[in-house]
Design an enzyme around this catalytic site. Structure first.
Site, PDB file in Angstrom:
ATOM      1  CG  ASP A  65      -5.552  -3.874  -2.874  1.00 21.64           C
ATOM      2  OD1 ASP A  65      -6.598  -3.100  -2.324  1.00 21.64           O
ATOM      3  OD2 ASP A  65      -4.514  -3.826  -2.714  1.00 21.64           O
ATOM      4  CG  ASP A  68      -0.327  -4.797  -6.334  1.00 27.74           C
ATOM      5  OD1 ASP A  68      -0.987  -4.599  -5.240  1.00 27.74           O
ATOM      6  OD2 ASP A  68      -0.207  -3.705  -7.212  1.00 27.74           O
TER       7      ASP A  68
END
Length: 883
Positions: free
Chosen positions: A363, A624
């Protein structure tokens, strides 16, 4: 009681249908999903929940809480130590060993059976302890949900009409569907809600959707299309503004919990390798004993007396120490990472997978960038650098932050105010915080030496332009407006967030309102703050042969800009719309060639990871947020930083100390070292065992006696296996960490076939030397001499193979000690006091001289072939396998 609107689906597990007139509390309360409320008005949603703007009655809320349970995520309890031990027994190779131990017990070969049981027990204990300690060190803290929430509840007697509504703070886990709550800046959204009223509301939801910028939310009555701007999800947080909202789902029914509970069954790279090797060995072990029995019965007339020998041959083919070596090597590597780099490997095989990855998907928000922007530039209406534009933007940010009610700190304002600027002697008069509908903020300031007030407006380009009538040089005409829009578009195309700044002078006092007649000053542009060490970490991954794919929910230009700033070539950015239009084969090819995928949802990320794995890549995923969970579970190894959301940290295989991506490079290096040692053990053990089995089967058909007694096979295996434990502590070859390494069963089988055959040739040459030195060794009366000569040769060649079939020339102290001890044992065992019990005897010196010649020739050929193979492998491809 009002009727539920047509078309509004209610989720109420095990609930009897409600009828008009039902007294509250007589049935399970309704709990809606966000999909149910997305297209319905505020009044319809309130009616379906039997609630209202004043909230629930206290007794209704208590009843719903008792029926639906607390507003908490479903607990995931770590497995106990005994359960982990039992789970380790299900490992396919462990099952193979247990089957061999059972067969050995059935034929009363108790020594073999006991050794196998001890090996299995040691392996399971080591693996269970390692994983149990890892889980304890990463126990979820579950701090994502807010501790309390401001709820509006009613009290009194409904029938008597004496009902009053009050607001109070209650623990967030006591909230139920139908509760009306208030949200303000900094609040964590405690459940899935539908907005009833809002004022300037923006929400951080990067943990769920990957969007790095705050998202505007509005309490529209009739939503249009697929816009979910009237909904807020559990786990997001309020950046600015305030709102009144009704809770539609709590606990396990929320979107947050739905993503948390999704589980993608995956077979990791380590599992695939072990399963492949295990099945190859199973086939060989099922083939060898019947073949040996039939051949001995037909050619030598031996019956069941050859059964122990046949089982011993099957055991000799098996690398019994594989589970112990694997677990020891991985546990040692995991301990090194935890001690030196504060990286926790929660699942020991994940360390192998980490070393094997050739594609890392990550990401952007929170991993490559931090969750705050920083100033990039300020330009005037001509695109020239102009600090005056930044100064007026800072005046707006400063007084907006100090005078707005309530004060609403904004990341963009904070980025502007980080720059040291002289704001002059201006005094704040009034301010309007950023309004998500007007898309501007306004500050009114005065100067002691001037009677007029200055109105400073900052906000979205189009909205400031619409309120402007001129630049500092000339009036704004349609052509100049188009030119300013193109200038803003060019800045945005570089991945910058662009704000426009306008200024107006008003006579006397002024209050913020519908600001018009502004002088357009220019633009202020911000960029994402890069994560520390991210550029260095990406370069390190490239040096280690790992391709990085960025999967983000952000704008394509923003993602591309971040990659360029980090030294990663973004190429042509792929948007989510294109992902939806391709089948898996086409998407796999596109994913192989592309680097950045923008506007990705959680489903897009998971699909990209799956197609890359299907195409043969070993994938890791670094994330995350909650939206990263499906992709993390679809990857071979999931990685997250320690400050990731709790549920993501629970699902990860590897947890980093912080958002320092360099720790991934360290983990990859350690994983490749551990896997390299495991691969070396497999090459040595299987090659030597395979060669010995061929030689034993051949000798068994040529000789009038069994070439080795079952006890001798067991002693040889124990000595060789004990020596091979040193591979878990060996020093890796310099080139082993420069490329992904994966244990591939087919490549390993080719290697074993080639070098095992060479080992069998050395054994047959030893037979010839033995027959020449001790002619009676070929007769039944001299079988003890044959057994002694062959056992000595086997142990010596196995020590030689341990040194020459490993990559690299530097030998570690444990390996030197192990091979030296094995060689000494091979020479001393026939002379020891236990020799008669094992059926061994001393040999003439002439045999040892001939044996030295055979071993020297074997070592020279082995060295030449091993070096040629290593050079050919290094030239053939940048990534390595265990071949």
């Amino acid at each position: 009681m009002p009727r539920r609107p047509e078309g509004l689906v209610v989720w109420a597990p095990d609930a009897p249908p409600a009828t008009v007139g039902d007294p509250p509390g007589d049935r399970l309360p309704d709990c809606l999903s966000l999909a149910d409320v997305a297209g319905h008005t505020r009044l319809e949603v309130l009616r379906s929940l039997d609630s209202g703007p004043g909230g629930l009655l206290e007794e209704e809320a208590e009843t719903r809480l008792s029926l639906l349970g607390e507003n908490t995520l479903p607990e995931r309890h770590p497995a106990s130590w005994p359960r982990r031990f039992v789970r380790c027994l299900k490992d396919p190779f462990t099952l193979v060993l247990l089957c061999l131990g059972l067969v050995s017990a059935l034929i009363a070969s108790w020594g073999t059976a006991c050794v196998i049981v001890i090996l299995v027990a040691v392996t399971c204990v080591l693996r269970s302890n390692g994983e149990y300690r890892a889980d304890r060190s990463t126990a979820a803290l579950r701090k994502l949900l807010g501790a309390t929430a401001t709820v509006r509840r009613r009290s009194g007697e409904r029938a008597a009409g004496r009902v009053t509504s009050v607001e109070r703070e209650i623990p967030a886990d006591q909230l139920v569907p139908g509760d009306v709550i208030k949200l303000g800046p900094g609040d964590l959204v405690p459940a899935d809600v539908r907005l009833l009223r809002s004022s300037g509301l923006t929400v951080h939801q990067a943990a769920l959707t990957g969007e790095s910028a705050p998202v505007v939310k509005q309490a529209v009555d009739v939503p249009e299309g697929a816009d979910h701007g009237h909904l807020c999800w559990q786990g997001s947080s309020v950046a600015s503004g305030s709102a009144l909202a009704v809770i539609v789902a709590t606990g396990a029914a929320t979107r947050f919990a739905g993503v948390h509970q999704q589980d993608t069954q995956r077979l990791s790279a380590f599992d695939r390798s072990v399963n492949g090797i295990s099945w190859i060995l199973v086939r060989l072990m099922l083939l060898v004993p019947p073949l040996a029995l039939v051949a001995n019965a037909v050619l030598r007339g031996r019956g069941l007396e050859a059964l122990p020998f046949s089982v011993a041959v099957a055991v000799g083919l098996t690398p019994e120490m594989l589970p112990v070596v694997v677990t020891t090597a991985l546990a040692r590597g995991s301990a090194t990472l935890a001690r030196s780099h504060a990286v926790i490997v929660k699942r020991l095989p994940a360390l192998h997978d980490l070393g094997a990855i050739d594609v890392l998907c990550t990401d952007k928000t929170g991993t490559l960038t931090q969750d705050r922007p920083r100033l990039d530039r300020s330009v005037d209406h001509e695109g020239r650098p102009d600090p005056e534009v930044l100064r007026w933007a800072a005046v707006n940010s400063f007084w907006t932050l100090h005078l707005a009610d309530p004060p609403t700190p904004d990341p963009l304002d904070e980025a502007i105010l980080e720059v040291e600027l002289d704001l002059g002697e201006y005094e704040g008069v009034d301010a309007l915080a950023f309004d998500p509908v007007l898309r501007i903020s306004c500050a009114v300031v005065s100067h002691p030496a001037r009677p007029d007030t200055h109105v400073v407006v900052k906000g979205a380009v189009e909205d400031v332009l619409d309120r402007s009538v001129r630049t500092r040089d000339a009036p704004l005409d349609p052509g100049s407006r188009r030119r300013l829009r193109r200038l803003a578009a060019r800045l945005a195309g570089k991945g910058l967030r662009v704000l426009a700044v306008g200024l107006a002078e008003r006579p006397g006092s002024h209050r913020p309102g519908d600001e018009r007649g502004l002088t357009f000053l220019g633009f202020v542009a911000m960029r994402d703050t890069l994560a520390p060490y991210a550029a260095e970490a990406l370069a390190d991954l490239a040096r280690h042969g790992v391709a990085v794919k960025v999967l983000t929910g952000d704008h394509p230009a923003t993602a591309a800009r971040v990659c360029r700033d980090l030294g990663l070539d973004p190429g042509a950015v792929v948007a989510a719309e294109r992902i939806d239009s391709l089948d898996d084969a086409a998407l796999a090819d596109l994913a192989r060639r592309s680097t950045v995928f923008a506007r990705c949802t959680a489903e897009h990320k998971a699909r990209l990871v799956r197609v890359l794995r299907t195409a043969g890549h070993t994938t890791g995923f670094l994330g995350d947020g909650v939206n990263d969970l499906p992709a993390m579970r679809a990857a071979d190894v999931g990685v997250c930083p320690r400050d990731a959301v709790d549920v993501t940290r629970e699902a990860a295989d590897v947890v980093l100390a912080a958002k320092d991506l360099s720790a991934i490079g360290e983990g990859i290096v350690v994983g490749r070292r551990s896997t390299g040692n495991i691969a070396t053990y497999l090459r040595v053990a299987l090659s030597s065992n395979f060669g010995n089995v061929i030689a034993m089967l051949g000798a068994g058909l040529l000789l009038p006696f069994l070439p080795m007694l079952p006890a001798q096979v067991l002693v040889q295996n124990l000595c060789f296996d004990a020596a091979q434990l040193a591979f878990a502590f060996d020093r890796e070859a310099p080139g082993i960490v420069r490329r992904p390494i994966l244990v591939r069963p087919r490549d390993l089988l080719r290697f074993v076939a080639a070098f095992g055959t060479l080992n069998a040739v050395a054994d047959l040459a030893t037979f010839a030397a033995l027959m020449w030195a001790v002619p009676e060794a070929a007769t039944p009366s001299g079988q003890s001499a044959f057994h002694s000569g062959w056992l000595t040769e086997n142990l010596l060649t196995q020590a030689l193979v341990m040194l020459l079939l490993r990559p690299g020339r530097q030998v570690s102290r444990p390996l030197k000690a192990a091979t030296g001890a094995l060689a000494c044992l091979s020479l001393l065992l026939p002379l020891s006091p236990v020799a008669p019990a094992l059926g061994l005897t001393a040999l003439p010196i002439a045999y040892y001289l001939l044996l030295a010649v055979v071993i020297a020739l074997y070592g020279a050929v082995l060295w030449a072939l091993s070096h040629a193979r290593d050079r050919r492998r290094d030239r053939r491809r940048p990534s390595a396998s265990c071949d």
